[in-house]
Write a protein that holds these residues in place. Structure first.
Motif, PDB file in Angstrom:
ATOM      1  N   HIS A 299       0.791  -1.224   0.000  1.00 33.19           N
ATOM      2  CA  HIS A 299       0.000   0.000   0.000  1.00 33.19           C
ATOM      3  C   HIS A 299       0.826   1.279   0.000  1.00 33.19           C
ATOM      4  N   HIS A 300       2.146   1.173  -0.140  1.00 32.91           N
ATOM      5  CA  HIS A 300       3.001   2.349  -0.003  1.00 32.91           C
ATOM      6  C   HIS A 300       2.752   3.414  -1.067  1.00 32.91           C
ATOM      7  N   GLN A 301       2.270   3.021  -2.230  1.00 33.96           N
ATOM      8  CA  GLN A 301       1.968   3.993  -3.280  1.00 33.96           C
ATOM      9  C   GLN A 301       0.483   4.363  -3.324  1.00 33.96           C
ATOM     10  N   GLY A 302      -0.328   3.709  -2.503  1.00 36.68           N
ATOM     11  CA  GLY A 302      -1.751   4.004  -2.475  1.00 36.68           C
ATOM     12  C   GLY A 302      -2.442   3.733  -3.803  1.00 36.68           C
ATOM     13  N   GLN A 303      -2.029   2.648  -4.484  1.00 34.72           N
ATOM     14  CA  GLN A 303      -2.522   2.426  -5.841  1.00 34.72           C
ATOM     15  C   GLN A 303      -3.322   1.145  -6.013  1.00 34.72           C
ATOM     16  N   GLY A 304      -3.579   0.404  -4.950  1.00 33.68           N
ATOM     17  CA  GLY A 304      -4.299  -0.855  -5.093  1.00 33.68           C
ATOM     18  C   GLY A 304      -5.706  -0.685  -5.623  1.00 33.68           C
ATOM     19  N   ALA A 305      -6.507   0.162  -4.965  1.00 34.91           N
ATOM     20  CA  ALA A 305      -7.888   0.367  -5.399  1.00 34.91           C
ATOM     21  C   ALA A 305      -7.939   1.077  -6.744  1.00 34.91           C
ATOM     22  N   ASN A 306      -7.060   2.072  -6.948  1.00 36.20           N
ATOM     23  CA  ASN A 306      -7.032   2.768  -8.227  1.00 36.20           C
ATOM     24  C   ASN A 306      -6.717   1.800  -9.369  1.00 36.20           C
ATOM     25  N   SER A 307      -5.765   0.905  -9.141  1.00 36.27           N
ATOM     26  CA  SER A 307      -5.405  -0.057 -10.178  1.00 36.27           C
ATOM     27  C   SER A 307      -6.573  -0.974 -10.512  1.00 36.27           C
ATOM     28  N   GLY A 350       9.729   0.156   0.316  1.00 41.73           N
ATOM     29  CA  GLY A 350       9.159   0.984   1.361  1.00 41.73           C
ATOM     30  C   GLY A 350      10.087   1.307   2.517  1.00 41.73           C
ATOM     31  N   TRP A 351      11.227   0.625   2.622  1.00 42.47           N
ATOM     32  CA  TRP A 351      12.054   0.774   3.818  1.00 42.47           C
ATOM     33  C   TRP A 351      13.526   0.844   3.441  1.00 42.47           C
ATOM     34  N   SER A 352      14.303   1.507   4.278  1.00 41.27           N
ATOM     35  CA  SER A 352      15.746   1.578   4.060  1.00 41.27           C
ATOM     36  C   SER A 352      16.396   0.266   4.495  1.00 41.27           C
ATOM     37  N   GLU A 353      17.615   0.053   4.013  1.00 45.44           N
ATOM     38  CA  GLU A 353      18.376  -1.150   4.398  1.00 45.44           C
ATOM     39  C   GLU A 353      18.553  -1.215   5.913  1.00 45.44           C
ATOM     40  N   ASP A 354      18.863  -0.068   6.532  1.00 45.01           N
ATOM     41  CA  ASP A 354      19.094  -0.053   7.980  1.00 45.01           C
ATOM     42  C   ASP A 354      17.828  -0.419   8.747  1.00 45.01           C
ATOM     43  N   GLU A 355      16.688   0.093   8.292  1.00 38.74           N
ATOM     44  CA  GLU A 355      15.430  -0.218   8.972  1.00 38.74           C
ATOM     45  C   GLU A 355      15.126  -1.710   8.892  1.00 38.74           C
ATOM     46  N   VAL A 356      15.288  -2.282   7.713  1.00 39.01           N
ATOM     47  CA  VAL A 356      15.026  -3.711   7.550  1.00 39.01           C
ATOM     48  C   VAL A 356      15.986  -4.536   8.402  1.00 39.01           C
ATOM     49  N   ASN A 357      17.251  -4.141   8.419  1.00 39.28           N
ATOM     50  CA  ASN A 357      18.242  -4.896   9.189  1.00 39.28           C
ATOM     51  C   ASN A 357      17.974  -4.837  10.691  1.00 39.28           C
ATOM     52  N   ASP A 358      17.376  -3.743  11.162  1.00 37.26           N
ATOM     53  CA  ASP A 358      17.039  -3.642  12.580  1.00 37.26           C
ATOM     54  C   ASP A 358      16.032  -4.714  13.002  1.00 37.26           C
TER      55      ASP A 358
END
Length: 373
Positions: A299-307, A350-358
């Motif tokens: 949902h990060h682009q908010g395009q599911g329903a629009n698509s 949706g996330w940076s490498e550092d965030e995912v690694n945390d």
């Protein structure tokens, strides 16, 4: 296809969500004989708010249902991204891509599906029909439902969502992919938003591993308050506590912390977030996938329903322009698949490498893995 061919076209749509309801409206306007089969015994949409882009609103205008959607939504001028403590990062106008002056409209998911289904003819939607099997037989297909009903159709549209039985049985047996995140969604009174929602524009606050969205629903005097946070628990409907939610917004603006603390936990929609890998082929000679069944995305682009709405429009266009159902389905896929493949790809960033690694030390959730070329 000729008008006479379209009027003789027997269409069965599996699923009465956004994609199925929109396809039903668009194809009925062409004159096709349309029936929609929904597994639930009532149609309802939980969750929160979404934004309908100008291209989507113009499809509604084309189908004669713009006013029905506009009545339960609010036009919006821009979206804004801020740090966890409210420092501005980016402010950008919604794209204006039409000649009618249509804006992005913010709407509650429940109001949206009610408005869509509400413009369908009485008797078109059949509830309590859970699909068990689908058998393609060249220029037609046979559907069997758990209640014993058997349906034969010239065209079957699989609009049955991320866990699509149509996709699973005919096109891909790959299951949904866990994103490594949870979504916590609630609709609160605008009076309980601590002054953080003062107009009709979307705001997103970003902290380490967490994003908080405020989406105004002015026609309801409410706000869609959404928290998306990295989490290793892949349970579809996780059990979370108030303390779990508070931990995700630690260090955020104190007003966001207070809103979270005051949430009615029974009213919070909690789910692990999944999408699917791109599906190579969306259609056979008489069956086609649309919406989440074809290309469920994060949902990060908010395009599911629009698509989903744009799929329905493109499918109707293809049927009107092509000489046969088979040709129309190929044209529809060629039009829509490159667009949704790219949206699926972008939405996974949706996330940076550092965030995912945390959250996932030494590993990555499947949706964050590089896709094979």
């Amino acid at each position: 296809m000729h008008t006479s061919d379209l009027k003789n076209l027997n269409v069965a749509i599996v699923g009465a969500g956004y994609a199925g309801a929109a396809a039903a409206k668009a194809l009925a306007l062409l004159g096709a004989d349309v029936n929609v089969y929904e597994q639930a015994n009532q149609i309802r949409e939980v969750g929160a708010g979404i934004g309908l882009r100008p291209s989507t609103m113009n499809r509604f205008r084309q189908w004669g249902i713009f006013d029905a959607i506009a009545k339960v939504s609010s036009p919006s001028d821009y979206f804004e991204i801020l740090t966890a403590t409210g420092d501005p990062i980016m402010k950008e106008a919604w794209p204006e891509i039409d000649t009618f002056g249509a804006k992005t409209h913010l709407i509650h998911r429940g109001d949206f599906i009610e408005a869509l289904v509400g413009v369908l003819p009485q008797g078109m939607v059949h509830l309590g029909h859970k699909l068990e099997t689908i058998e393609g037989q060249g220029d037609h297909s046979v559907l069997t439902f758990a209640n014993g009903t058997t349906v034969e159709a010239d065209l079957v549209i699989g609009a049955d969502g991320i866990k699509s039985m149509v996709r699973q049985q005919l096109f891909s047996d790959k299951g949904p992919v866990f994103s490594g995140e949870h979504a916590y969604r609630a609709v609160i009174s605008a009076d309980d938003a601590h002054g953080m929602c003062v107009d009709d524009n979307l705001r997103m606050y970003i902290g380490r591993g967490t994003k908080v969205y405020f989406l105004p629903l002015r026609h309801r005097n409410q706000v869609s308050f959404d928290i998306t946070a990295l989490c290793p628990d892949s349970t579809w409907a996780p059990q979370v506590t108030r303390d779990d939610l508070l931990a995700t917004v630690e260090g955020f603006d104190e007003r966001i912390v207070n809103i979270t603390r005051d949430l009615d936990m029974d009213a919070v929609n909690v789910r692990a977030v999944y999408d699917i890998d791109p599906v190579d082929t969306w259609h056979s000679d008489s069956v086609v996938l649309i919406g989440d069944a074809a290309h469920s995305m994060l949902h990060h682009q908010g395009q599911g329903a629009n698509s989903a709405i744009l799929d329905a429009g493109a499918l109707a266009d293809a049927l009107a322009q092509a000489d046969s159902v088979k040709e129309a389905l190929a044209r529809y896929q060629a039009t829509r698949k490159p667009v949704t493949d790219e949206l699926q790809r972008i939405s996974r960033q949706g996330w940076s490498e550092d965030e995912v690694n945390d959250v996932f030390p030494g590993q990555k959730p499947a949706s964050q893995q590089p896709q094979a070329a």
